[in-house]
Motif scaffolding. Sequence first.
Motif, PDB file in Angstrom:
ATOM      1  N   MET A  34      -2.499  17.755 -67.547  1.00  0.00           N
ATOM      2  CA  MET A  34      -1.162  17.230 -67.301  1.00  0.00           C
ATOM      3  C   MET A  34      -0.123  18.334 -67.500  1.00  0.00           C
ATOM      4  SD  MET A  34       0.753  14.015 -69.149  1.00  0.00           S
ATOM      5  CE  MET A  34      -0.550  12.877 -68.692  1.00  0.00           C
ATOM      6  N   SER A  35       0.836  18.395 -66.606  1.00  0.00           N
ATOM      7  CA  SER A  35       1.869  19.433 -66.673  1.00  0.00           C
ATOM      8  C   SER A  35       2.840  19.159 -67.815  1.00  0.00           C
ATOM      9  CB  SER A  35       2.628  19.489 -65.355  1.00  0.00           C
ATOM     10  OG  SER A  35       3.698  20.386 -65.452  1.00  0.00           O
ATOM     11  N   THR A  36       3.372  20.249 -68.378  1.00  0.00           N
ATOM     12  CA  THR A  36       4.382  20.111 -69.432  1.00  0.00           C
ATOM     13  C   THR A  36       5.796  20.067 -68.864  1.00  0.00           C
ATOM     14  OG1 THR A  36       4.414  22.518 -69.690  1.00  0.00           O
ATOM     15  CG2 THR A  36       2.945  21.274 -71.139  1.00  0.00           C
ATOM     16  N   GLN A  37       5.900  20.067 -67.545  1.00  0.00           N
ATOM     17  CA  GLN A  37       7.208  20.013 -66.901  1.00  0.00           C
ATOM     18  C   GLN A  37       7.891  18.686 -67.208  1.00  0.00           C
ATOM     19  OE1 GLN A  37       6.945  20.432 -62.704  1.00  0.00           O
ATOM     20  NE2 GLN A  37       9.155  20.403 -62.353  1.00  0.00           N
ATOM     21  N   LYS A  38       9.183  18.710 -67.482  1.00  0.00           N
ATOM     22  CA  LYS A  38       9.935  17.527 -67.861  1.00  0.00           C
ATOM     23  C   LYS A  38       9.930  16.498 -66.730  1.00  0.00           C
ATOM     24  CE  LYS A  38      14.373  16.100 -69.794  1.00  0.00           C
ATOM     25  NZ  LYS A  38      15.733  16.532 -70.153  1.00  0.00           N
ATOM     26  N   GLY A  39       9.527  15.262 -67.100  1.00  0.00           N
ATOM     27  CA  GLY A  39       9.490  14.182 -66.114  1.00  0.00           C
ATOM     28  C   GLY A  39       8.212  14.106 -65.315  1.00  0.00           C
ATOM     29  N   ASN A  40       7.332  15.098 -65.401  1.00  0.00           N
ATOM     30  CA  ASN A  40       6.079  15.098 -64.641  1.00  0.00           C
ATOM     31  C   ASN A  40       4.981  14.453 -65.494  1.00  0.00           C
ATOM     32  OD1 ASN A  40       4.009  15.545 -62.893  1.00  0.00           O
ATOM     33  ND2 ASN A  40       3.946  17.759 -63.127  1.00  0.00           N
ATOM     34  N   ARG A  45      -6.118  14.969 -61.373  1.00  0.00           N
ATOM     35  CA  ARG A  45      -7.532  15.147 -61.706  1.00  0.00           C
ATOM     36  C   ARG A  45      -8.002  14.047 -62.664  1.00  0.00           C
ATOM     37  NH1 ARG A  45      -8.634  16.718 -66.732  1.00  0.00           N
ATOM     38  NH2 ARG A  45      -7.012  17.717 -68.005  1.00  0.00           N
ATOM     39  N   PRO A  46      -9.312  13.724 -62.647  1.00  0.00           N
ATOM     40  CA  PRO A  46      -9.844  12.757 -63.626  1.00  0.00           C
ATOM     41  C   PRO A  46      -9.934  13.384 -65.011  1.00  0.00           C
ATOM     42  CG  PRO A  46     -11.604  13.639 -62.288  1.00  0.00           C
ATOM     43  CD  PRO A  46     -10.328  14.188 -61.709  1.00  0.00           C
ATOM     44  N   GLN A  47     -10.189  12.583 -66.010  1.00  0.00           N
ATOM     45  CA  GLN A  47     -10.294  13.112 -67.367  1.00  0.00           C
ATOM     46  C   GLN A  47     -11.486  14.058 -67.472  1.00  0.00           C
ATOM     47  OE1 GLN A  47     -10.842   9.208 -69.244  1.00  0.00           O
ATOM     48  NE2 GLN A  47     -12.752   9.981 -70.108  1.00  0.00           N
ATOM     49  N   LYS A  48     -11.323  15.069 -68.328  1.00  0.00           N
ATOM     50  CA  LYS A  48     -12.314  16.145 -68.395  1.00  0.00           C
ATOM     51  C   LYS A  48     -13.590  15.713 -69.109  1.00  0.00           C
ATOM     52  CE  LYS A  48     -12.597  21.073 -69.521  1.00  0.00           C
ATOM     53  NZ  LYS A  48     -11.866  22.225 -70.082  1.00  0.00           N
TER      54      LYS A  48
END
Length: 205
Positions: free
Chosen positions: A1-7, A12-15
Amino acid sequence: MSTQKGNTSRTRPQKHKNRTAFKNSLHDTNHRTKMINSIQVSEVCVRCKDIIEWKIKYKKYKPLTQPKTCTKCGLKNVKKAYHVMCTECGRQLGVCTKCCQSKEVIVAEPPEKEQLKLDNELKALLQSLPERKRRTFLRYLDKKGKEKEEKIEEKSSKDTTAEDDRKDLLNKLNSLKMNDEDDEDFDDFIDSDENKDEEDDSDVS
């Protein structure tokens, strides 16, 4: 998951995925775990039942070490974990004993051994009755069945449990048996009177 605000979306599925399902008694076979796994969740609504069963399944359930105080009657009658109301108060009010909301409550079924014992007692008592009393009991069964159907249609919250129904049937059978014994005693009395009258007639002749 991106750390970009609001994203907050991820494509992708869970690792990491479990290959086998979790089993709470796989490496733990002590008495406490067996006792927790054998708990029958009852007197609660469907949602609360699912919550408690999830706790049991994933080894999060913590049983009570001593009874809790009921939020309604104030007595220490709550013997089940995560319940805030005792069974008696829950039945009287027709509410869930965990969330205290007036929802459809799941009623506990009697244990298999006790159920078999009661069924055998019913069969034995029914076989010991004469035909007339047996027909009376069968009519009583039909009447009880119709009353139960009417309660289901009306969605009455004060419906009896299976255990209460069996006890009621046993009481009815016992009362019929007692009446049958009284009738037999009365018949013996009538027979003795008839024999006495026959003896008197023979003496006169």
